[in-house]
Design an enzyme around this catalytic site. Structure first.
Site, PDB file in Angstrom:
ATOM      1  N   GLY A 181       0.837  -1.216   0.043  1.00 52.56           N
ATOM      2  CA  GLY A 181       0.293  -0.025   0.113  1.00 52.56           C
ATOM      3  C   GLY A 181       1.086   1.230  -0.218  1.00 52.56           C
ATOM      4  O   GLY A 181      -0.070   2.351   0.016  1.00 52.56           O
TER       5      GLY A 181
ATOM      6  N   GLY B  45       3.540  -3.707  -3.903  1.00 51.25           N
ATOM      7  CA  GLY B  45       3.305  -3.836  -5.053  1.00 51.25           C
ATOM      8  C   GLY B  45       3.919  -3.092  -5.955  1.00 51.25           C
ATOM      9  O   GLY B  45       4.933  -2.394  -5.833  1.00 51.25           O
TER      10      GLY B  45
ATOM     11  N   ARG C  99      -5.797   2.863 -15.928  1.00 49.88           N
ATOM     12  CA  ARG C  99      -6.142   3.971 -15.183  1.00 49.88           C
ATOM     13  C   ARG C  99      -6.665   4.656 -14.964  1.00 49.88           C
ATOM     14  O   ARG C  99      -7.053   5.627 -14.329  1.00 49.88           O
ATOM     15  CB  ARG C  99      -4.566   3.808 -13.711  1.00 49.88           C
ATOM     16  CG  ARG C  99      -3.642   2.950 -13.837  1.00 49.88           C
ATOM     17  CD  ARG C  99      -2.577   2.841 -12.936  1.00 49.88           C
ATOM     18  NE  ARG C  99      -2.442   3.283 -11.539  1.00 49.88           N
ATOM     19  CZ  ARG C  99      -2.870   4.142 -10.800  1.00 49.88           C
ATOM     20  NH1 ARG C  99      -1.925   5.150 -11.569  1.00 49.88           N
ATOM     21  NH2 ARG C  99      -3.295   4.476  -9.896  1.00 49.88           N
TER      22      ARG C  99
ATOM     23  N   TYR D  88      -9.558   5.555 -13.059  1.00 48.32           N
ATOM     24  CA  TYR D  88      -9.808   5.685 -11.619  1.00 48.32           C
ATOM     25  C   TYR D  88      -9.409   7.659 -11.608  1.00 48.32           C
ATOM     26  O   TYR D  88      -9.093   8.213 -10.369  1.00 48.32           O
ATOM     27  CB  TYR D  88      -8.297   5.256 -11.034  1.00 48.32           C
ATOM     28  CG  TYR D  88      -8.715   4.256 -10.482  1.00 48.32           C
ATOM     29  CD1 TYR D  88      -9.057   3.034  -9.814  1.00 48.32           C
ATOM     30  CD2 TYR D  88      -6.824   3.351 -11.132  1.00 48.32           C
ATOM     31  CE1 TYR D  88      -8.844   1.896 -10.111  1.00 48.32           C
ATOM     32  CE2 TYR D  88      -6.579   2.373 -10.656  1.00 48.32           C
ATOM     33  CZ  TYR D  88      -7.663   1.474 -10.387  1.00 48.32           C
ATOM     34  OH  TYR D  88      -7.709   0.076 -10.160  1.00 48.32           O
TER      35      TYR D  88
ATOM     36  N   CYS E 208     -12.667   3.633 -29.120  1.00 54.65           N
ATOM     37  CA  CYS E 208     -14.232   4.288 -29.174  1.00 54.65           C
ATOM     38  C   CYS E 208     -15.048   4.601 -27.597  1.00 54.65           C
ATOM     39  O   CYS E 208     -15.788   3.746 -27.620  1.00 54.65           O
ATOM     40  CB  CYS E 208     -14.820   3.193 -30.150  1.00 54.65           C
ATOM     41  SG  CYS E 208     -14.164   2.930 -31.079  1.00 54.65           S
ATOM     42  N   GLU E 209     -14.517   5.169 -26.711  1.00 57.51           N
ATOM     43  CA  GLU E 209     -15.159   5.600 -25.879  1.00 57.51           C
ATOM     44  C   GLU E 209     -14.385   6.804 -25.486  1.00 57.51           C
ATOM     45  O   GLU E 209     -12.991   6.757 -25.982  1.00 57.51           O
ATOM     46  CB  GLU E 209     -14.683   4.507 -24.981  1.00 57.51           C
ATOM     47  CG  GLU E 209     -14.570   2.861 -24.786  1.00 57.51           C
ATOM     48  CD  GLU E 209     -15.945   2.684 -24.203  1.00 57.51           C
ATOM     49  OE1 GLU E 209     -16.319   3.560 -23.012  1.00 57.51           O
ATOM     50  OE2 GLU E 209     -16.086   1.331 -23.860  1.00 57.51           O
TER      51      GLU E 209
ATOM     52  N   TYR F 266       0.375  -1.536 -12.343  1.00 54.30           N
ATOM     53  CA  TYR F 266      -1.270  -1.818 -13.120  1.00 54.30           C
ATOM     54  C   TYR F 266      -1.743  -1.453 -13.901  1.00 54.30           C
ATOM     55  O   TYR F 266      -2.472  -0.045 -14.280  1.00 54.30           O
ATOM     56  CB  TYR F 266      -1.754  -1.413 -12.167  1.00 54.30           C
ATOM     57  CG  TYR F 266      -1.727  -1.565 -10.394  1.00 54.30           C
ATOM     58  CD1 TYR F 266      -2.327  -2.845  -9.978  1.00 54.30           C
ATOM     59  CD2 TYR F 266      -1.246  -0.960  -9.378  1.00 54.30           C
ATOM     60  CE1 TYR F 266      -1.979  -3.623  -9.514  1.00 54.30           C
ATOM     61  CE2 TYR F 266      -0.734  -1.400  -8.270  1.00 54.30           C
ATOM     62  CZ  TYR F 266      -1.909  -2.768  -7.310  1.00 54.30           C
ATOM     63  OH  TYR F 266      -0.758  -3.252  -6.643  1.00 54.30           O
TER      64      TYR F 266
HETATM   65  N1  LLP Z   1      -1.887  -7.379  -1.108  1.00 52.98           N
HETATM   66  C1  LLP Z   1      -2.849  -7.011  -1.043  1.00 52.98           C
HETATM   67  C2  LLP Z   1      -3.676  -7.966  -0.121  1.00 52.98           C
HETATM   68  C3  LLP Z   1      -3.643  -6.247  -2.034  1.00 52.98           C
HETATM   69  O1  LLP Z   1      -4.682  -6.403  -2.449  1.00 52.98           O
HETATM   70  C4  LLP Z   1      -2.531  -5.346  -3.014  1.00 52.98           C
HETATM   71  C5  LLP Z   1      -3.695  -4.487  -3.667  1.00 52.98           C
HETATM   72  C6  LLP Z   1      -1.543  -5.041  -2.395  1.00 52.98           C
HETATM   73  C7  LLP Z   1      -0.750  -6.355  -1.292  1.00 52.98           C
HETATM   74  C8  LLP Z   1      -0.676  -4.567  -2.814  1.00 52.98           C
HETATM   75  O2  LLP Z   1      -1.152  -2.905  -2.332  1.00 52.98           O
HETATM   76  P1  LLP Z   1      -0.151  -2.112  -3.761  1.00 52.98           P
HETATM   77  O3  LLP Z   1       1.528  -2.116  -2.693  1.00 52.98           O
HETATM   78  O4  LLP Z   1       0.263  -2.050  -4.646  1.00 52.98           O
HETATM   79  O5  LLP Z   1      -0.712  -0.353  -3.235  1.00 52.98           O
HETATM   80  N2  LLP Z   1      -5.499  -1.446  -9.531  1.00 52.98           N
HETATM   81  C9  LLP Z   1      -5.274  -0.154  -8.551  1.00 52.98           C
HETATM   82  C10 LLP Z   1      -4.406  -0.667  -7.220  1.00 52.98           C
HETATM   83  C11 LLP Z   1      -5.513  -1.748  -6.788  1.00 52.98           C
HETATM   84  C12 LLP Z   1      -4.495  -2.908  -5.456  1.00 52.98           C
HETATM   85  C13 LLP Z   1      -4.964  -3.913  -5.698  1.00 52.98           C
HETATM   86  N3  LLP Z   1      -4.603  -4.917  -4.037  1.00 52.98           N
HETATM   87  C14 LLP Z   1      -4.198   1.075  -9.188  1.00 52.98           C
HETATM   88  O6  LLP Z   1      -3.709   1.193 -10.154  1.00 52.98           O
HETATM   89  O7  LLP Z   1      -4.073   2.026  -8.342  1.00 52.98           O
END
Ligand code: LLP
Length: 415
Positions: free
Chosen positions: A239, A276, A313, A317, A343-344, A371
């Site tokens: 996160g 991530g 993204r 978002y 086409c959007e 992502y």
């Molecule tokens: N662990 C779990 C259980 C998760 O659900 C996630 C992300 C992570 C770790 C990794 O989170 P990070 O460190 O990447 O923030 N598609 C969205 C982000 C979705 C995140 C989902 N879960 C975007 O493009 O912002």
């Protein structure tokens, strides 16, 4: 960000000119920097020196084998959310003993697959999942190591689509129910209680909610210990946010982890992290070419060859990504809507960007390593982009551009 920088007026990825990558591999094309990827992981590893800790990269952010393999070589583990990600991680050389399995919908087949691989831990997200895992493990004569993903009901203050630690989210076990469910887990014959897990959201730019969540989780750890349930590890999830624009600043890993490590000092708990975005987001960009300029009365459109199917993204978002010219040109800047061919009306990559542009110019959509490709699709029968990983002066193709035939190869017409 030094891995992507202007040299002699041309944007480079490490030692390779992006214009050369476009010529060799075509556009749209994702470009990653090995140095940036490894530096991002090292920022975590440096802070964790001397701790019993494991960084499990969240595969969902970018699952390219080339990237997973670089992280595996540096000792990282992986956080997976599907049987597919498990197979990918293993194919990239992951150590199964460093894999944690998150997600609210694990199927029995995925559980079997993960038990056969011998993963470190299942992050269980509900009571029925726990019961199913116990049954599946029993049927294959194994004990499944588990954490409960506990929802600490903390506001991560991030985009509602990527906030996961509130009561209203579908993730995890309610804080109030955790104790009873741990007791149940400890009594199940094919479950081994290993740890506790929480993940409160993504793209957090304020580290305070992480500390708030940890306080609540540690209270639970102490209650469990008083109950005779001793945990081996604590998984703090992922996160931590990155900087997408100059107006933002992202906390250092030190200022994120420092307060957390202080709270954990003296406890015999192995620390697991699931970053991530922070490991890959700023280590990648999406390279695209301007196809047409369409100045208008109200708006000026620059139509590029990348689209929402390549990078969802902005459309999904309303996310901001910096957009920079690969070879900045002199001349008057105009305000451009940077849009794709899909086409959007929602197919945009950036609104109102002040740029001096000409058809054929190359643009880099920055901070697209997380992502980006992982959420791409084939909408409008668009083959997915190529992916290139730059290592010093060498550009390696780590995923070939898809061929159109492959997009309908599994389809059949009626007899
Ligand atoms: N662990 C779990 C259980 C998760 O659900 C996630 C992300 C992570 C770790 C990794 O989170 P990070 O460190 O990447 O923030 N598609 C969205 C982000 C979705 C995140 C989902 N879960 C975007 O493009 O912002």
């Amino acid at each position: 960000m030094t891995s992507f920088a202007l040299k002699n007026g041309r944007l480079h990825a490490e030692g390779v000119a992006l214009a050369d990558i476009a010529e060799r591999f075509g556009t749209p094309c994702y470009v990653y920097s090995r140095t940036a990827l490894e530096a991002a992981l090292d920022e975590f590893l440096d802070q964790l020196k001397g701790c019993d800790a494991l960084v499990c990269y969240a595969v969902k952010a970018n699952s390219n084998l080339g990237i997973l393999n670089l992280f595996a070589r540096r000792g990282a583990g992986f956080d997976i959310v599907s049987g597919g990600e498990l197979q990918r991680a293993l194919a990239a050389g992951a150590d199964p003993q460093k894999i944690v399995f998150s997600g609210v919908g694990k199927t029995a087949a995925e559980m079997e697959q993960a038990l056969a691989a011998g993963i470190l831990c299942f992050n269980v997200e509900s009571a029925p999942e726990l019961e199913r895992l116990n049954e599946v493990a029993g049927s294959v004569g194994k004990k499944a190591p588990i954490s409960l993903r506990v929802n600490p009901n903390v506001d991560a203050k991030t985009h509602p689509y990527i906030s996961t630690g509130l009561k209203e989210n579908k993730f995890g076990v309610a804080y109030e129910d955790a104790l009873a469910l741990y007791r149940r887990a400890a009594a199940l014959p094919h479950i081994e209680v290993a740890g506790i897990d929480s993940h409160i959201g993504s793209q957090l730019l304020d580290p305070a909610p992480f500390a708030e969540a940890l306080d609540k989780i540690l209270q639970l750890v102490d209650q469990l210990a008083a109950d005779g349930i001793h945990l081996h590890h604590i998984d703090l999830g992922g996160g931590l946010g990155i900087r997408y624009s100059d107006e933002e600043s992202a906390p250092s890993v030190k200022s994120y982890l420092g307060p957390l490590l202080a709270k954990l000092a003296g406890r015999k708990l192995k620390i697991v992290l699931e970053p991530g975005r922070r490991l890959v987001g700023n280590a990648g960009l999406l390279l695209t070419k301007v196809e047409y300029l369409k100045p208008g009365e109200v708006k000026n459109f620059a139509i590029v060859d990348a689209a929402m199917n390549d990078l969802a993204r902005p459309a999904l978002y309303d996310a901001w990504h910096d957009i920079v010219p690969v070879a900045p040109r002199a001349g008057e800047a105009k305000s451009w809507e940077i849009v794709g061919p899909v086409c959007e009306s929602g197919d945009f990559l950036g609104h109102g960007r002040p740029l001096a542009l000409a058809p054929g110019d190359l643009l880099a959509i920055m901070s697209a390593g997380a992502y980006g490709m992982a959420m791409s699709s084939n909408y409008n029968t668009r083959p997915r982009a190529a992916e290139v990983l730059v290592d010093g002066d060498t550009a390696h193709l780590v995923r070939a551009r898809e061929a159109v035939e492959s997009l309908y190869a599994l389809e059949r017409t009626l007899p």
